[in-house]
Design a protein around this motif. Structure first.
Motif, mmCIF file in Angstrom:
data_model
loop_
_atom_site.group_PDB
_atom_site.id
_atom_site.type_symbol
_atom_site.label_atom_id
_atom_site.label_comp_id
_atom_site.label_asym_id
_atom_site.label_seq_id
_atom_site.Cartn_x
_atom_site.Cartn_y
_atom_site.Cartn_z
ATOM 1 N N GLN A 85 0.792 -1.231 0.000
ATOM 2 C CA GLN A 85 0.000 0.000 0.000
ATOM 3 C C GLN A 85 0.823 1.279 0.000
ATOM 4 N N VAL A 86 2.004 1.248 0.571
ATOM 5 C CA VAL A 86 2.761 2.477 0.827
ATOM 6 C C VAL A 86 3.844 2.665 -0.238
ATOM 7 N N ASP A 87 4.016 3.898 -0.688
ATOM 8 C CA ASP A 87 5.083 4.241 -1.628
ATOM 9 C C ASP A 87 6.413 4.157 -0.888
ATOM 10 N N THR A 88 7.153 3.092 -1.126
ATOM 11 C CA THR A 88 8.399 2.883 -0.381
ATOM 12 C C THR A 88 9.526 3.802 -0.833
ATOM 13 N N ASP A 89 9.340 4.514 -1.937
ATOM 14 C CA ASP A 89 10.315 5.537 -2.303
ATOM 15 C C ASP A 89 10.167 6.770 -1.414
ATOM 16 N N ALA A 90 8.945 6.982 -0.911
ATOM 17 C CA ALA A 90 8.681 8.144 -0.064
ATOM 18 C C ALA A 90 8.764 7.803 1.421
ATOM 19 N N PHE A 91 8.358 6.570 1.785
ATOM 20 C CA PHE A 91 8.302 6.164 3.183
ATOM 21 C C PHE A 91 9.101 4.881 3.374
ATOM 22 N N ALA A 92 10.042 4.904 4.287
ATOM 23 C CA ALA A 92 10.756 3.685 4.650
ATOM 24 C C ALA A 92 9.855 2.851 5.558
ATOM 25 N N GLN A 93 9.773 1.547 5.284
ATOM 26 C CA GLN A 93 9.005 0.680 6.176
ATOM 27 C C GLN A 93 9.894 0.258 7.335
ATOM 28 N N VAL A 94 9.396 0.469 8.549
ATOM 29 C CA VAL A 94 10.151 0.176 9.759
ATOM 30 C C VAL A 94 9.460 -0.957 10.507
ATOM 31 N N ASP A 95 10.199 -1.997 10.824
ATOM 32 C CA ASP A 95 9.646 -3.139 11.556
ATOM 33 C C ASP A 95 9.517 -2.783 13.030
ATOM 34 N N TRP A 96 8.292 -2.618 13.443
ATOM 35 C CA TRP A 96 7.963 -2.250 14.820
ATOM 36 C C TRP A 96 7.242 -3.429 15.473
ATOM 37 N N PRO A 97 7.487 -3.756 16.732
ATOM 38 C CA PRO A 97 8.238 -3.012 17.748
ATOM 39 C C PRO A 97 9.720 -3.362 17.837
ATOM 40 N N GLU A 98 10.204 -4.190 16.896
ATOM 41 C CA GLU A 98 11.633 -4.512 16.943
ATOM 42 C C GLU A 98 12.479 -3.244 16.919
ATOM 43 N N VAL A 99 12.056 -2.273 16.099
ATOM 44 C CA VAL A 99 12.706 -0.957 16.078
ATOM 45 C C VAL A 99 11.780 0.028 16.792
ATOM 46 N N ARG A 100 12.242 0.583 17.875
ATOM 47 C CA ARG A 100 11.439 1.528 18.657
ATOM 48 C C ARG A 100 11.495 2.915 18.036
ATOM 49 N N LEU A 101 10.380 3.646 18.180
ATOM 50 C CA LEU A 101 10.320 4.988 17.611
ATOM 51 C C LEU A 101 11.424 5.876 18.180
ATOM 52 N N GLY A 102 11.650 5.797 19.486
ATOM 53 C CA GLY A 102 12.692 6.637 20.090
ATOM 54 C C GLY A 102 14.063 6.363 19.507
ATOM 55 N N ASP A 103 14.387 5.089 19.307
ATOM 56 C CA ASP A 103 15.683 4.741 18.725
ATOM 57 C C ASP A 103 15.784 5.238 17.289
ATOM 58 N N TRP A 104 14.698 5.095 16.529
ATOM 59 C CA TRP A 104 14.701 5.540 15.121
ATOM 60 C C TRP A 104 14.906 7.046 15.042
ATOM 61 N N LEU A 105 14.206 7.788 15.922
ATOM 62 C CA LEU A 105 14.363 9.249 15.920
ATOM 63 C C LEU A 105 15.774 9.658 16.345
ATOM 64 N N ARG A 106 16.358 8.949 17.267
ATOM 65 C CA ARG A 106 17.741 9.252 17.661
ATOM 66 C C ARG A 106 18.701 9.040 16.493
ATOM 67 N N ASP A 107 18.409 8.030 15.672
ATOM 68 C CA ASP A 107 19.281 7.733 14.528
ATOM 69 C C ASP A 107 19.101 8.730 13.392
ATOM 70 N N HIS A 108 17.894 9.272 13.224
ATOM 71 C CA HIS A 108 17.599 10.044 12.014
ATOM 72 C C HIS A 108 17.326 11.526 12.257
ATOM 73 N N ALA A 109 16.941 11.913 13.459
ATOM 74 C CA ALA A 109 16.692 13.333 13.729
ATOM 75 C C ALA A 109 17.968 13.981 14.258
ATOM 76 N N ARG A 110 18.202 15.208 13.864
ATOM 77 C CA ARG A 110 19.416 15.901 14.309
ATOM 78 C C ARG A 110 19.324 16.216 15.799
ATOM 79 N N ASP A 111 20.466 16.413 16.429
ATOM 80 C CA ASP A 111 20.500 16.803 17.837
ATOM 81 C C ASP A 111 19.750 18.118 18.030
ATOM 82 N N GLY A 112 18.932 18.167 19.076
ATOM 83 C CA GLY A 112 18.173 19.376 19.371
ATOM 84 C C GLY A 112 16.936 19.551 18.526
#
Length: 594
Positions: free
Chosen positions: A88-115
């Motif tokens: 259903q999802v355009d994987t060029d626009a949205f990465a599919q993340v396997d949850w709960p194996e990958v936690r949202l907090g960990d993903w944001l720490r990896d991809h969002a800049r500090d602050g």
């Protein structure tokens, strides 16, 4: 239960909407935004006007969320929905993340800049969810509540909120008056020194007030929030136009929705909220929020004698409709009927009962490889023929005034393979193990869950969903807090209705699930039992035959064979007299002893 499954995302979803959202986020001064599949009521089901995750991504599953950052966006889904999300999802626009194996907090720490400042709508996230995420992001990023949801600002054709009328639910079916329920729930507040509790889930409020509605697809609820005071007085916040035909009785005062936050601001003393279900916005509006369970949850889960009697009657009626349907399937020529034909036929037999108010969720009818998609929903685009040599998985239910049903049967179309028979028999052994279980009072669904899986585990197999969920009384087909699941710590109590539905799924080939509903009851006394140890067991509510063509008797114990033969004998006795002659003849053959 869940929205329709389609092969691919709609063309207007994905990049254009994602780009528009990023522009809106920049204007709001945040560097990211969280998009849950949730509304302000934090239930499993959302109205079309609240389907923001679907609008943005195309994903229609009932569980999942998205996180949007300037350079990357992720769609988080669990094992039930990964095949669906890839389609259903355009994987060029949205990465599919396997949850709960990958936690949202960990993903944001990896991809969002500090602050980074990550925006969220405080009405769409629970208190517990935000607290956990803030802890996970501490020292790296800040969560920023937004007063306006940026998706709502760019969703030009957003549907209007639902406007169904509320109606009274008969007290003789509820088994308790609304005033009795309010007084009982309010008593739990005074014991802990709290002045009030905030109720934010429509199914809890509808149960409490003995009312129903039609604001959500397939669930007979009216959307509302409420304040239950320690005195038993209840302030109800909902569109007054919905209650023109309902007498709420003394002790209940109706207010428009816009009065809710000012009412919360004015509350004195400790006010209880359930952090698992209350939106963060509710906590922010209170001077002294105290965390505790929704006082409606356990009383609602432990059905009254009247509710259990209603469930028994509803399941007999529904079982007859399912038997008529199963006989119809066996009459069809393989390849000459489709999944949509299956859905229409089954609903037609239920409607012929004259008592169906609605189906209890969108029917799952998955043939062949579609059966391996746990929550597949057929559409015109995905419809396929049901062919010889395949398995047909049908998960469905009905909403009747006296009860809510949910049943799954897996059907052999033509000659099944030995692999299918072995897998089916292992799943059936798990369902029988739960059905026959006796356990000491105080155990939870987590303790029983392995019984359903052990035969699969011994073959190196498993399934990625819980074994059972709670079911309401002409309410939600998914009702907590009880479950049969690895994650459940709620003790099972007499009167709780749960599903018993182990399964097995071979991607690209077939899916198997067998489901009956059961109700917890005191276990019958047996010789030699410890008289001081209280035991519980299950009474089966669902009556429809299992597909004997898929059962390998050689894999079964004598006790398992005896259970199957006894179950089928009861199906013939309970359901047979209600069937037409054609279906009666079919049932006699389909339920013959092994």
């Amino acid at each position: 239960m869940f929205q329709n499954f389609e092969v691919k995302a709609r063309p207007e979803q994905g990049p254009p909407r994602l780009a528009a959202l990023r522009t809106a986020l920049k204007a709001a001064g945040v560097g990211g935004f969280l998009v849950p599949r949730a509304d302000a009521y934090q239930g499993e089901y959302v109205a079309p006007c609240d389907s923001r995750l679907e609008w943005l991504t195309g994903f229609t599953g009932s569980a999942g969320f998205a996180a949007v950052l300037p350079k990357i966006a992720g769609v988080f889904v669990d094992g039930r929905y990964r095949l669906q999300a890839r389609a259903q999802v355009d994987t060029d626009a949205f990465a599919q993340v396997d949850w709960p194996e990958v936690r949202l907090g960990d993903w944001l720490r990896d991809h969002a800049r500090d602050g980074a400042r990550i925006g969220f709508d405080p009405w769409l996230h629970t208190v517990e969810e935000i607290a956990q995420l803030r802890k996970a992001l501490a020292g790296h990023a800040d969560l920023v509540p937004l007063t306006e949801n940026p998706i709502d600002e760019i969703w030009d054709d957003r549907p209007a909120p639902p406007q169904s009328a509320a109606f009274a639910y008969p007290e003789e079916l509820a088994g308790r008056s609304a005033s009795e329920k309010r007084e009982s729930c309010a008593a739990s507040l005074t014991q802990t020194g709290e002045t009030a509790v905030i109720l934010t889930q429509p199914d809890a409020i509808c149960w409490l007030l003995n009312i129903r509605g039609a604001d959500l697809p397939r669930i007979p609820v009216v959307q509302a929030m409420a304040v239950l005071h320690g005195s038993g007085q209840l302030d109800l916040f909902a569109d007054p136009n919905k209650f023109e035909e309902v007498n709420l009785g003394p002790g209940v005062q109706l207010y428009p929705p816009h009065a809710f936050i000012p009412a919360l601001n004015a509350l004195d003393g400790g006010v209880r909220i359930d952090p698992k279900t209350a939106p963060q916005a509710v906590s922010d509006a209170l001077a002294k929020p105290i965390h505790g369970p929704d006082p409606c949850a356990l009383p609602r889960a432990c059905k009254t004698h009247s509710e259990i009697e209603g469930a028994r009657a509803a399941h007999l009626r529904d079982g007859a409709a399912v038997c008529e349907f199963l006989a119809w399937v066996d009459e069809q020529t393989p390849g000459a009927f489709t999944e949509i034909d299956v859905v229409r036929a089954l609903e037609g037999f239920r409607r012929e009962t004259g008592a169906l108010r609605d189906i209890s969720f969108e029917t799952i009818a998955g043939a062949g490889p579609h059966g391996a998609i746990v929550h597949y929903r057929v559409t015109e685009e995905t419809d396929r023929a049901v062919n010889a040599g395949e398995l047909l998985l049908v998960d469905s239910g009905g909403q009747y005034l006296d009860g809510t049903t949910d049943i799954t049967r897996t059907i052999a179309i033509g000659r099944p393979t030995h692999e299918m028979q072995v897998a089916y028999t292992r799943v059936l052994q798990g369902m029988i193990a739960i059905s026959r279980a006796r356990w000491p009072e105080g155990l939870s669904g987590r303790d029983l869950d392995p019984l359903a899986r052990i035969h699969l585990w011994m073959a190196g197999q498993d399934y990625d969903h819980g074994t059972g969920h709670g079911v309401g009384a002409y309410l939600s087909v998914h009702e907590g807090p009880q479950r049969i699941s690895r994650a459940s710590e709620v003790p099972l109590r007499p009167g709780m209705i749960v599903s018993n539905e182990p399964g097995y799924y071979r991607e690209g080939a077939f899916g198997i699930r067998i489901e009956n509903l059961v109700v917890v009851e005191p276990a019958p006394v047996i010789d030699g039992a410890d008289s001081k140890r209280r035991m519980l067991s299950f009474e089966t509510l669902t009556w429809a035959p299992l597909d004997r063509r898929l059962i390998l008797s050689d894999l079964l114990s004598r006790a398992e064979i005896a259970w199957i033969d006894s179950y089928h004998e009861q199906v013939r006795g309970k359901i047979g007299p209600s069937l037409g002659k054609r279906a009666q003849l079919w049932l006699n053959e389909a339920s013959a002893p092994l």
